[in-house]
Design an enzyme around this catalytic site. Sequence first.
Site, mmCIF file in Angstrom:
data_model
loop_
_atom_site.group_PDB
_atom_site.id
_atom_site.type_symbol
_atom_site.label_atom_id
_atom_site.label_comp_id
_atom_site.label_asym_id
_atom_site.label_seq_id
_atom_site.Cartn_x
_atom_site.Cartn_y
_atom_site.Cartn_z
ATOM 1 N N ASP A 1 0.891 -1.157 0.000
ATOM 2 C CA ASP A 1 0.000 0.000 0.000
ATOM 3 C C ASP A 1 0.929 1.205 0.000
ATOM 4 O O ASP A 1 1.247 1.764 1.037
ATOM 5 C CB ASP A 1 -0.914 -0.033 1.225
ATOM 6 C CG ASP A 1 -1.938 1.075 1.216
ATOM 7 O OD1 ASP A 1 -2.115 1.737 0.168
ATOM 8 O OD2 ASP A 1 -2.571 1.296 2.267
ATOM 9 N N CYS B 1 -3.739 5.115 -4.000
ATOM 10 C CA CYS B 1 -5.023 5.830 -4.073
ATOM 11 C C CYS B 1 -4.874 7.062 -4.970
ATOM 12 O O CYS B 1 -5.053 8.197 -4.551
ATOM 13 C CB CYS B 1 -5.523 6.200 -2.677
ATOM 14 S SG CYS B 1 -4.392 7.221 -1.727
#
Length: 139
Positions: free
Chosen positions: A19, A71
């Site tokens: 991530d 993201c």
Amino acid sequence: AALAAHAGGAQAADCVLVDAPCSGMGTLRRNPEHRAKRRAQLAALPALQGRLLDAASACVRVGGVVTYSVCTPRAEEGDDVLAAFLQRHAGRFELERIEAAALRPFAAPRERWGGDVLQTWTHRHELDSHYAARLRRVA
């Protein structure tokens, strides 16, 4: 090497999630302050993301999976990082297809790599814009 040592040794993990730190541009509707990030900050991110992906890949056994996630919809942090990784690790990792029915609406085919990435868009899905790729170690 350091990450692999902490993970129990090189190629010891079944799966690793990266991530990665990113620009956050996919969360602008909730975090408008991300617009103020400087170009130098944005330019440095893909190299960092690539190093993290490389480190994670060293931890995964043959048959195991690395999932790369950010993201942001920026190609520089998504497809460009993925392309560079697959080039550096040619023949060792393959991009997987998204088979799960619940995820198929978010699947974006990447025929040049023989798989799909998960791509959400704020304007299409009423979600933050997000990018993820699932890479299986084959050698």
